[in-house]
Design a protein around this motif. Structure first.
Motif, mmCIF file in Angstrom:
data_model
loop_
_atom_site.group_PDB
_atom_site.id
_atom_site.type_symbol
_atom_site.label_atom_id
_atom_site.label_comp_id
_atom_site.label_asym_id
_atom_site.label_seq_id
_atom_site.Cartn_x
_atom_site.Cartn_y
_atom_site.Cartn_z
ATOM 1 N N GLN A 1 4.034 12.697 -10.904
ATOM 2 C CA GLN A 1 2.737 12.784 -10.230
ATOM 3 C C GLN A 1 2.724 13.956 -9.257
ATOM 4 O O GLN A 1 3.783 14.384 -8.763
ATOM 5 C CB GLN A 1 2.449 11.488 -9.488
ATOM 6 C CG GLN A 1 2.121 10.310 -10.400
ATOM 7 C CD GLN A 1 1.650 9.104 -9.614
ATOM 8 O OE1 GLN A 1 1.989 8.923 -8.459
ATOM 9 N NE2 GLN A 1 0.849 8.270 -10.258
ATOM 10 N N PRO B 1 -0.422 20.034 -10.302
ATOM 11 C CA PRO B 1 -0.806 20.036 -11.726
ATOM 12 C C PRO B 1 -0.697 21.422 -12.361
ATOM 13 O O PRO B 1 -0.350 21.527 -13.549
ATOM 14 C CB PRO B 1 -2.254 19.542 -11.685
ATOM 15 C CG PRO B 1 -2.311 18.658 -10.488
ATOM 16 C CD PRO B 1 -1.413 19.331 -9.475
ATOM 17 N N THR C 1 5.414 18.165 -16.810
ATOM 18 C CA THR C 1 4.007 17.792 -16.729
ATOM 19 C C THR C 1 3.751 17.124 -15.392
ATOM 20 O O THR C 1 4.436 16.154 -15.047
ATOM 21 C CB THR C 1 3.612 16.841 -17.869
ATOM 22 O OG1 THR C 1 3.889 17.464 -19.129
ATOM 23 C CG2 THR C 1 2.130 16.504 -17.791
ATOM 24 N N SER D 1 0.914 15.259 -13.229
ATOM 25 C CA SER D 1 -0.395 14.607 -13.313
ATOM 26 C C SER D 1 -1.064 14.569 -11.940
ATOM 27 O O SER D 1 -0.404 14.465 -10.907
ATOM 28 C CB SER D 1 -0.240 13.189 -13.853
ATOM 29 O OG SER D 1 0.541 12.418 -12.963
#
Length: 121
Positions: free
Chosen positions: A13, A87, A118, A120
């Motif tokens: 995250q 992000p 990745t 998020s």
């Protein structure tokens, strides 16, 4: 044949951290410069951070203060500690190393297979 083996990518995250590792094998010599590049979909591969065998490091402006590159010369391994991830850091991250060609003022470049990071929102 030199091989670079990466590990440590994944899904995190925004605001989180990840640590990438890359170990070089297949050469009795130590790499001169090691580093990390990233490539987002539809974009060119860009340098994230590099570090010389003497410990001099260089960072992309977008990661300064958030990412830290380090290396263990004895293990021929380079690390990328990524904090406060955003992000826009989402990309495939490639390990890079160059080795001096014996007897020449020239280097040969090697790349890892890439690891997905990745972030998020």
């Amino acid at each position: 044949q030199v091989q670079l083996v990466e590990s440590g990518g994944g899904l995190v995250q925004a605001g989180g951290s990840l640590r990438l590792s890359c170990a070089a094998s297949g050469s009795a010599d130590s790499p001169d410069t090691m580093g990390w590049y990233y490539q987002a979909p539809g974009k060119q591969r860009e340098s994230v951070a590099t570090v010389t065998s003497g410990g001099w490091s260089n960072y992309a402006d977008s990661v300064k203060g958030r990412f830290t590159i380090s290396r263990d010369n004895a293990r021929k391994t380079v690390y990328l500690q990524m904090n406060s991830l955003k992000p826009e850091d989402t990309a495939v991250y490639y390990c890079y190393a160059n080795f001096r060609i014996p007897g020449l003022t020239a280097w040969r470049n090697y790349w890892g297979q890439g690891t997905q990071v990745t972030v998020s929102s």
